[in-house]
Design an enzyme around this catalytic site. Structure first.
Site, PDB file in Angstrom:
ATOM      1  N   SER A   1       0.832  -1.201   0.000  1.00 25.25           N
ATOM      2  CA  SER A   1       0.000   0.000   0.000  1.00 25.25           C
ATOM      3  C   SER A   1       0.865   1.248   0.000  1.00 25.25           C
ATOM      4  O   SER A   1       2.073   1.185   0.179  1.00 25.25           O
ATOM      5  CB  SER A   1      -0.911   0.037   1.247  1.00 25.25           C
ATOM      6  OG  SER A   1      -1.623  -1.152   1.387  1.00 25.25           O
TER       7      SER A   1
ATOM      8  N   ASP B   1      10.055  -8.489   9.625  1.00 28.59           N
ATOM      9  CA  ASP B   1      10.422  -9.885   9.874  1.00 28.59           C
ATOM     10  C   ASP B   1       9.561 -10.417  11.019  1.00 28.59           C
ATOM     11  O   ASP B   1       9.848 -10.170  12.184  1.00 28.59           O
ATOM     12  CB  ASP B   1      11.905  -9.968  10.214  1.00 28.59           C
ATOM     13  CG  ASP B   1      12.427 -11.393  10.174  1.00 28.59           C
ATOM     14  OD1 ASP B   1      11.627 -12.308   9.921  1.00 28.59           O
ATOM     15  OD2 ASP B   1      13.634 -11.589  10.407  1.00 28.59           O
TER      16      ASP B   1
ATOM     17  N   ASP C   1      10.435 -16.836  11.778  1.00 26.68           N
ATOM     18  CA  ASP C   1      11.769 -17.433  11.659  1.00 26.68           C
ATOM     19  C   ASP C   1      11.621 -18.896  11.298  1.00 26.68           C
ATOM     20  O   ASP C   1      10.796 -19.620  11.894  1.00 26.68           O
ATOM     21  CB  ASP C   1      12.550 -17.312  12.972  1.00 26.68           C
ATOM     22  CG  ASP C   1      13.115 -15.918  13.190  1.00 26.68           C
ATOM     23  OD1 ASP C   1      13.715 -15.385  12.236  1.00 26.68           O
ATOM     24  OD2 ASP C   1      12.948 -15.363  14.284  1.00 26.68           O
TER      25      ASP C   1
END
Length: 795
Positions: A262, A336, A339
């Site tokens: 966006s 992030d 993991d």
């Protein structure tokens, strides 16, 4: 020939056939008409505390009036079901891995891949973790959904086509709709980390650093500087890393990638005619019929405020919008939030190493129901960190640790934005929202503005070097690496009232240093779009709503201008380029923007793609051919930097395989571009960007309806806009909505939405508003005058 000259039996047959067609059409119309939503009248129900009114305007946008938030949730659920139930059903089935029950064997591979996350169980757990008030709200919303479905004269037409009745909505399904957004916005099988590991382990270190930089001159963060691209050339020749020339035909073709994401930007009150700040937001997602969002507005009498914006059918909250005190918008962060964990497995393969020694895998069996086929079972292995998702490129098993798997990853905290009064309140709320991690941009009526992350940020421990970076799959068995819960609101990165009174985000890196470390070094978009927004914002010192809309519609090709100049120089200086005179003319008059009428723009775009695809891109393509779970699209995001360095410096050692020098290579790519574009037999002048960028916004079942299916789709119109500019536009992807609003001044706000409010083809507002989105007309943010009133009353 008239009927009176035909044999009598044939005349009767034709008349009978005509009558059957008319009858079939009449039945079809009656059948469809029966499933239209109720617009007027009164509906009684036991679940309401008091009467609720639903006033729709001509576009079908509702204004809900109720005495409490619970009754408003019921009414919103009622509306979602009446207008969009099939869409809601697809959202819940998509994340639950239950599409095969509707579509059969065609959806089975998708269901198997998604079911490993067991989102239905996680959704129920998320509901159980809610506080009493939110649980009641969700139960009431669910009752509203099922009441809305029951009040339809017929089930939505899609179920007749699929020969399957709709299933009632359940309280946990709201979170399944939310988990579908996780799947849309984050890589659900850790493809980015796994791809980076392939690149790191397959390439010489200098080539890896060259092809996968952190950023460069196109960066435009709101905090910290742009990165400097290290253009030090690697030692090993490029040709040795590429797909051999004779295998090029089998390689994938490089194309620009538009990240699902966006734009949003805001200005403080000092830069508007109001005391308040002003925000613009356009969320880029796949474009379908109906639109993913459902517009709504409701009054909160206790707070004496009106909440307006877009909702996600299936979820009882306002996603982005305004409450007259604040206005907020989201963009995907590409941080992030997961993991992948390399597992050490014993010889028997039934246990894995943990900080507490060997632990046996636990296994759960999931049953997948497949339409017209026997049920299938799926065994899912679990570890203390998360489910096993497959293997890495070294054939080591991987487990996944993901925010979406935790109870903190899904809640209704976002609804608290409806009652927030200031930027500071909104920033505080963001840290506890259970949504896919987003850049939150918020302004308030006092002129403040702020940015932070909305959604949970894991508190990582031990990830303190390139070797132990969370960017790559790592071994967690020693306990050195782990998550220690989530960051508190006080620890969150934030920027409030920056010196320039301007904030912008567009899926690229937003901040630097310790703030970036908290969000993570994720798969950020190239910063060109974000930089162009920043330039637009800094070109003015006072902004109206129309000025902000102009930024949203900015389709200038700033990013491609240097490529246009490169190709223009080639055309002027090389007699080996085909049709050079026409090419030169088209490039000189390319309009400098992604104009639907421009042939020059399309030529420049395809030339750049061919240059990257035949040089650095062939390194990525080679790894893609050789490796499973490698995502060439994400691995190619920053190829602009090394490719431009190579073609400007033109080092002899790195001439692509099959060419004597860089000039020969560039001329070949120019000729390849011209040949590819004219393969359809049309002259080069007629190869316009609009021909390649024609809308294909379709209903998911339109292809299954002979002859009439296309009536469900939006018109296939050529469009301005493209990838590396604020006006992002592709045939099936782009701004799903555009919003400009200053809190307290909503009557002057602007709103666009692709397609229309209803999912029913006979609705009078099925496509209303779509033309404003296509043409960029300034249409109102608030619903218009009441055209229909529906009343929901307690029984």
């Amino acid at each position: 020939m008239s009927l009176r000259f035909l044999p009598r039996w044939l005349t009767h047959a034709l008349l009978l056939f005509t009558l059957l067609v008319i009858a079939a059409a009449g039945y079809g119309y009656w059948f469809l008409h029966a499933s239209l939503p109720k617009l007027e009248g009164n509906v009684t129900t036991e679940q309401l505390h008091s009467t609720v009114t639903i006033d729709r305007d001509a576009q079908g946008i509702p204004t809900i009036g109720g005495s409490n938030r619970s009754d408003i949730a019921f009414a919103l659920g009622f509306l979602h079901a009446q207008e969009r139930f099939f869409q809601m059903d697809l959202l819940r089935r998509n994340s639950a891995g239950e599409l095969s029950e509707l579509f059969g064997i065609l959806a089975l591979n998708h269901d198997k891949a998604v079911r490993v996350h067991q989102f239905r169980k996680r959704a129920l757990r998320a509901f159980q973790a809610l506080g009493p008030e939110d649980q009641t709200l969700l139960k009431t919303y669910t009752a509203g959904v099922n009441k809305g479905l029951d009040e339809l004269g017929k089930a939505p037409f899609e179920y007749a086509l699929l020969r399957t009745p709709p299933k009632p909505w359940q309280v946990e399904d709201a979170f399944l709709a939310m988990f579908s957004m996780y799947i849309d916005l984050q890589p659900e099988l850790s493809e980015y980390e796994r791809s980076l590991a392939v690149l790191r382990d397959s390439l010489p270190a200098d080539w890896y650093a060259f092809l996968v930089p952190e950023g460069g001159e196109w960066d435009a963060p709101i905090e910290g500087p742009a990165y400097v691209f290290n253009d030090r050339l690697p030692t090993q020749p490029l040709a040795q890393l590429q797909i051999p020339q004779d295998a090029e035909a089998t390689a994938a073709v490089y194309q620009d990638f538009v990240a699902v994401g966006s734009n949003n930007w805001s200005v403080g009150g000092s830069l508007t005619d109001y005391p308040s700040g002003m925000i613009a937001n356009d969320m880029h997602l796949g474009l379908n019929v109906p639109n993913i969002w459902y517009r709504a507005s409701w009054h909160l009498p206790a707070d004496k405020r009106r909440v307006t914006g877009v909702t996600l059918p299936g979820v009882p909250v306002m996603v982005v919008g305004s409450n007259e005190h604040i206005a907020w918008g989201f963009t995907n962060t590409y941080g992030d939030y997961q993991d992948s964990i390399v597992l050490t497995v014993n010889d028997a393969g039934d246990a894995y190493l943990t900080p507490d020694g060997w632990q046996p895998f636990t296994t759960e069996i999931e049953t997948l129901k497949v339409k017209d086929e026997p049920d299938e079972t799926l065994a899912i292995k679990h570890t203390i960190w998360g489910p096993v998702i497959g293997e890495d490129h070294k054939h080591r098993p991987l487990a996944l640790r993901w925010v979406a798997h935790d109870p903190e990853g899904a809640n209704l905290q976002l609804r608290q934005m409806e009652a927030a009064n200031s930027v500071d309140e909104a920033i505080q709320l963001a840290a506890n929202m259970g949504i896919p991690g987003q850049n939150l941009n918020v302004v308030d009526h006092d002129g403040n503005q702020g940015w932070t992350i909305a959604g949970r940020l894991p508190k990582r421990v031990g990830f303190n070097s390139e070797r132990l970076s969370s960017k790559y799959p790592q071994d967690w068995s020693t306990g050195e690496l782990h998550w220690d819960g989530y960051l508190s609101a006080a620890e969150y990165p934030k920027v409030i009232n920056p010196a320039g009174s301007r904030i912008w985000t567009a899926n690229a890196r937003v901040v630097s240093g310790s703030m970036l470390d908290k969000i993570g070094h994720g798969s950020y978009a190239l910063g060109a779009r974000q930089q162009q927004i920043a330039k637009d914002l800094n070109s003015k010192t006072l902004f109206s709503e129309q000025d902000m809309l102009a930024i949203a519609l900015d389709d200038r090709a700033l990013f491609l201008s240097r490529w246009q100049q490169l190709l223009l120089n080639l055309a002027r200086e090389n007699s080996d380029i085909q049709n050079a005179a026409t090419l030169t003319e088209l490039l000189e008059n390319w309009q400098g923007r992604a104009s639907k009428t421009s042939a020059g723009y399309l030529i420049v775009k395809r030339f750049r793609e061919n240059v990257i695809g035949a040089s650095t891109g062939r390194v990525i393509q080679k790894l893609d051919e050789d490796t499973d779970f490698f995502d060439p699209v994400r691995a190619s995001v920053y190829l602009e930097y090394p490719t431009w360095a190579l073609i400007t410096e033109q080092p002899a050692a790195h001439v692509p395989e099959g060419y004597r020098n860089w000039q020969e290579f560039l001329v070949a790519q120019a000729n390849r571009t011209l040949n590819d574009l004219t393969e359809n037999g049309k002259p080069l002048r007629e190869q316009t960007w609009g021909e390649a960028n024609t809308l294909a916004i379709r209903h998911p079942l339109s292809g299954a309806i002979p002859l009439l299916g296309n009536l469900l789709n939006m018109p296939g119109q050529p469009m301005d806009g493209d990838t590396y500019m604020p006006r992002v536009q592709k045939p099936k992807m782009g701004a799903s909505e555009r919003m400009v609003v200053a809190p307290g001044h909503e009557e002057n706000g602007i709103f666009h939405m692709a397609a229309g409010q209803s999912g029913h083809p006979l609705s009078s507002y099925y496509a209303l508003g779509h033309r404003d989105w296509v043409e960029g007309n300034a249409s109102p943010f608030l619903p218009g005058p009441e055209k229909w009133r529906l009343t929901l009353s307690p029984q």
